[in-house]
Design a protein around this motif. Structure first.
Motif, PDB file in Angstrom:
ATOM      1  N   ARG A  58     -63.578  77.920 -20.186  1.00  0.00           N
ATOM      2  CA  ARG A  58     -64.278  76.926 -21.345  1.00  0.00           C
ATOM      3  C   ARG A  58     -63.711  77.706 -22.579  1.00  0.00           C
ATOM      4  O   ARG A  58     -63.520  76.957 -23.521  1.00  0.00           O
ATOM      5  N   ILE A  59     -64.081  78.983 -22.657  1.00  0.00           N
ATOM      6  CA  ILE A  59     -63.476  79.682 -23.823  1.00  0.00           C
ATOM      7  C   ILE A  59     -61.998  79.464 -24.292  1.00  0.00           C
ATOM      8  O   ILE A  59     -61.511  79.385 -25.527  1.00  0.00           O
ATOM      9  N   ARG A  61     -60.045  77.153 -23.264  1.00  0.00           N
ATOM     10  CA  ARG A  61     -60.032  75.592 -23.664  1.00  0.00           C
ATOM     11  C   ARG A  61     -60.433  75.482 -25.077  1.00  0.00           C
ATOM     12  O   ARG A  61     -59.709  74.717 -25.895  1.00  0.00           O
ATOM     13  N   THR A  62     -61.526  75.898 -25.417  1.00  0.00           N
ATOM     14  CA  THR A  62     -62.128  75.786 -26.785  1.00  0.00           C
ATOM     15  C   THR A  62     -60.865  76.603 -27.801  1.00  0.00           C
ATOM     16  O   THR A  62     -60.765  76.037 -28.858  1.00  0.00           O
ATOM     17  N   LYS A  63     -60.475  77.740 -27.445  1.00  0.00           N
ATOM     18  CA  LYS A  63     -59.330  78.441 -28.314  1.00  0.00           C
ATOM     19  C   LYS A  63     -58.278  77.528 -28.452  1.00  0.00           C
ATOM     20  O   LYS A  63     -57.628  77.375 -29.605  1.00  0.00           O
ATOM     21  N   GLN A  65     -58.152  73.973 -28.129  1.00  0.00           N
ATOM     22  CA  GLN A  65     -58.430  73.204 -28.962  1.00  0.00           C
ATOM     23  C   GLN A  65     -58.406  73.478 -30.624  1.00  0.00           C
ATOM     24  O   GLN A  65     -58.148  72.697 -31.346  1.00  0.00           O
ATOM     25  N   MET A  66     -58.747  74.895 -30.791  1.00  0.00           N
ATOM     26  CA  MET A  66     -59.168  75.321 -32.266  1.00  0.00           C
ATOM     27  C   MET A  66     -57.514  75.548 -32.590  1.00  0.00           C
ATOM     28  O   MET A  66     -57.334  75.219 -34.190  1.00  0.00           O
ATOM     29  N   ASP A  76     -63.727  80.039 -36.756  1.00  0.00           N
ATOM     30  CA  ASP A  76     -63.227  79.490 -35.549  1.00  0.00           C
ATOM     31  C   ASP A  76     -63.206  81.092 -34.853  1.00  0.00           C
ATOM     32  O   ASP A  76     -63.638  81.051 -33.670  1.00  0.00           O
ATOM     33  N   THR A  79     -66.764  82.002 -33.995  1.00  0.00           N
ATOM     34  CA  THR A  79     -66.972  81.394 -32.797  1.00  0.00           C
ATOM     35  C   THR A  79     -66.532  81.587 -31.565  1.00  0.00           C
ATOM     36  O   THR A  79     -67.505  81.976 -30.589  1.00  0.00           O
ATOM     37  N   LEU A  80     -65.210  82.072 -31.594  1.00  0.00           N
ATOM     38  CA  LEU A  80     -64.513  82.540 -30.096  1.00  0.00           C
ATOM     39  C   LEU A  80     -65.216  84.086 -29.941  1.00  0.00           C
ATOM     40  O   LEU A  80     -65.439  84.224 -28.794  1.00  0.00           O
ATOM     41  N   MET A  83     -68.426  83.440 -28.161  1.00  0.00           N
ATOM     42  CA  MET A  83     -68.456  83.194 -26.993  1.00  0.00           C
ATOM     43  C   MET A  83     -67.987  84.044 -26.089  1.00  0.00           C
ATOM     44  O   MET A  83     -68.527  84.251 -24.857  1.00  0.00           O
TER      45      MET A  83
END
Length: 110
Positions: A58-59, A61-63, A65-66, A76, A79-80, A83
């Motif tokens: 999930r981390i 994937r978030t990276k 997307q960012m 960003d 946030t990462l 996480m």
């Protein structure tokens, strides 16, 4: 001479983002190794390992997307980092929670 100075300026501006990307990937790799080490020694059970690996995915994937916009803002990166810090705490708590794979049973799963 101005062209060299401009290139140097561009590279120096890009260096922090490249360094943060490398440190992010390094931290992800270390956390993955911690999960696998816990799985191998039995301190992290199969279901805990699934949950922890899902959190790592999930981390990542978030990276991704960012980074779709081509760069990571300071927000960003923060946030990462948060996480990853939470994931690190989860790995630690799962490995010390008292639930262990019985050593006479074989390791199951990935």
């Amino acid at each position: 001479m101005k062209r060299i100075a401009a290139i140097a300026l561009i590279l120096s501006a890009a260096a922090p983002s490249l360094a943060s990307a490398a440190s992010f990937d390094n931290r992800q790799a270390i956390q993955g190794e911690r999960i696998e080490r816990g799985r191998n020694n039995g301190s992290i059970t199969w279901t805990e390992g699934i949950k922890l690996r899902a959190e790592q995915n999930r981390i990542a994937r978030t990276k991704t997307q960012m980074e779709a916009k081509g760069y990571l803002t300071k927000s960003d990166r923060n946030t990462l980092s948060e996480m990853q810090q939470q994931a690190s705490q989860n790995i630690r708590s799962e490995s010390r929670d008292g639930w262990h794979r019985l050593f006479n049973l074989p390791r199951v799963g990935k």
